[in-house]
Design an enzyme around this catalytic site. Structure first.
Site, PDB file in Angstrom:
ATOM      1  N   HIS A  87     -12.181   3.372   1.138  1.00 60.63           N
ATOM      2  CA  HIS A  87     -10.982   3.271   0.312  1.00 60.63           C
ATOM      3  C   HIS A  87     -10.033   2.189   0.843  1.00 60.63           C
ATOM      4  CE1 HIS A  87      -8.117   4.626  -2.653  1.00 60.63           C
ATOM      5  NE2 HIS A  87      -7.184   4.786  -1.737  1.00 60.63           N
TER       6      HIS A  87
ATOM      7  N   ASP B 177      -3.125  -0.822  -6.005  1.00 61.77           N
ATOM      8  CA  ASP B 177      -4.215  -0.243  -5.218  1.00 61.77           C
ATOM      9  C   ASP B 177      -4.023   1.268  -5.114  1.00 61.77           C
ATOM     10  OD1 ASP B 177      -3.064   0.366  -2.171  1.00 61.77           O
ATOM     11  OD2 ASP B 177      -2.016  -1.292  -3.139  1.00 61.77           O
ATOM     12  N   SER B 178      -5.138   2.001  -5.204  1.00 59.48           N
ATOM     13  CA  SER B 178      -5.136   3.453  -5.077  1.00 59.48           C
ATOM     14  C   SER B 178      -4.219   4.088  -6.117  1.00 59.48           C
ATOM     15  CB  SER B 178      -4.758   3.853  -3.644  1.00 59.48           C
ATOM     16  OG  SER B 178      -4.978   5.227  -3.415  1.00 59.48           O
ATOM     17  N   CYS B 179      -3.209   4.870  -5.699  1.00 58.24           N
ATOM     18  CA  CYS B 179      -2.296   5.439  -6.701  1.00 58.24           C
ATOM     19  C   CYS B 179      -1.461   4.342  -7.340  1.00 58.24           C
ATOM     20  CB  CYS B 179      -1.415   6.517  -6.090  1.00 58.24           C
ATOM     21  SG  CYS B 179      -0.027   5.895  -5.126  1.00 58.24           S
TER      22      CYS B 179
END
Length: 303
Positions: free
Chosen positions: A274, A148-150
């Protein structure tokens, strides 16, 4: 959407903007930022039916989350946090629900964070973890790589490195709210700045500053995998919220991956911010994202 659901979402977004997004613009000390995120994540409920076991993989602290004695598939998840935040603690609760919903074993690791450990330390460490899983006798066809995300950045970069080094490729790739372009050229970074309840531009700029050594360009495909060749990637699930700063990172990946012949399952979740998946206990769109994740994971189970 009925009034009660609208009010609940409005109040949640206001809480996140006040407690997370606004403070993230103040350049807080790293220790304070890490502490704040861990405290917030204590609000997420764990699934009590999941067994959590501390393990070590390639010298990293890790956890094995098991819904049952035997699982044919393993999800190797890489947590997000702009390369300098996040831990086993922040993602444990969410991943117990992933394990419960998929009925698959989930492994996550405390990989080296920046700025203490800049690129390529984290990617090298995660590559070592993948090699150790293979050395333990786990077949690549039984591994789904997730982030997830980075963490989605690192998951995609890891899948590309696995391909380039001609190791057996994972059966599937899951990219949740992915951060794939460190040049920050996605249009949604500008038009969703006021709409994303969780992520601020300042947070990702700080993460990039911490993560990259001075001799590595932000457009290098090893750190911005959006600019790599996506040929021969495994089937990939992409989930993103309509209010995300990184909405266009996800859209651009979908378009480029499909052009490269990748089997992409892509969905935008209306009104979500996000990493909304971690808030799934309280929102229908979050619950649907978890159901969609499980459906994708089951399709990759070749046994």
């Amino acid at each position: 959407m009925d009034i009660s659901r609208m009010l609940k979402q409005f109040l949640t977004e206001q809480f996140l903007k006040t407690s997370i997004r606004t403070p993230s613009k103040l350049n807080l000390p790293i220790g304070s930022a890490r502490f704040s995120i861990e405290q917030m994540c204590k609000l997420f409920p764990k699934d009590a039916n999941i067994e959590i076991r501390k393990i070590s993989l390639a010298g990293l602290k890790a956890e094995e989350l098991k819904p049952q004695d035997e699982s044919t598939q393993l999800i190797f998840h890489i947590h997000g946090g702009a390369f300098y935040l996040g831990s086993l603690n922040t993602h444990r609760a969410f991943l117990t629900h992933v394990a419960a919903r998929t009925q698959m074993q989930v492994i996550h690791v405390d990989y080296p964070l920046s700025p203490e450990h800049r690129f390529p330390t984290a990617l090298n460490a995660l590559f070592d973890v993948y090699q150790e899983l293979l050395n333990q006798g786990i077949q690549a066809k039984d591994i789904i790589l997730s982030g997830d995300s980075c963490g989605a950045n690192l998951a995609l970069a890891l899948a590309l490195r696995i391909r380039n080094e001609k190791l057996p490729q994972v059966s599937g790739l899951i990219l949740l709210s992915p951060f794939l372009d460190l040049t920050l050229t996605s249009e949604s970074i500008r038009f969703n700045q006021k709409h994303d309840a969780l992520l601020s531009l300042e947070t990702i700029e700080t993460g990039i500053k911490h993560y990259l050594p001075k001799n590595v360009d932000v457009g290098d495909p090893r750190v911005s995998p959006m600019f790599d060749d996506f040929k021969d990637l495994p089937p990939t699930l992409v989930q993103v919220g309509s209010k995300e700063l990184l909405l266009d990172d996800a859209k651009r990946f979908k378009d480029k991956a499909e052009q490269a012949g990748v089997d992409v399952t892509f969905k935008i979740y209306t009104g979500m911010w996000h990493n909304f998946q971690m808030f799934h206990p309280w929102f229908d769109e979050g619950k649907k994202s978890l159901a969609d994740l499980a459906e994708f994971a089951h399709k990759q189970d070749k046994d």
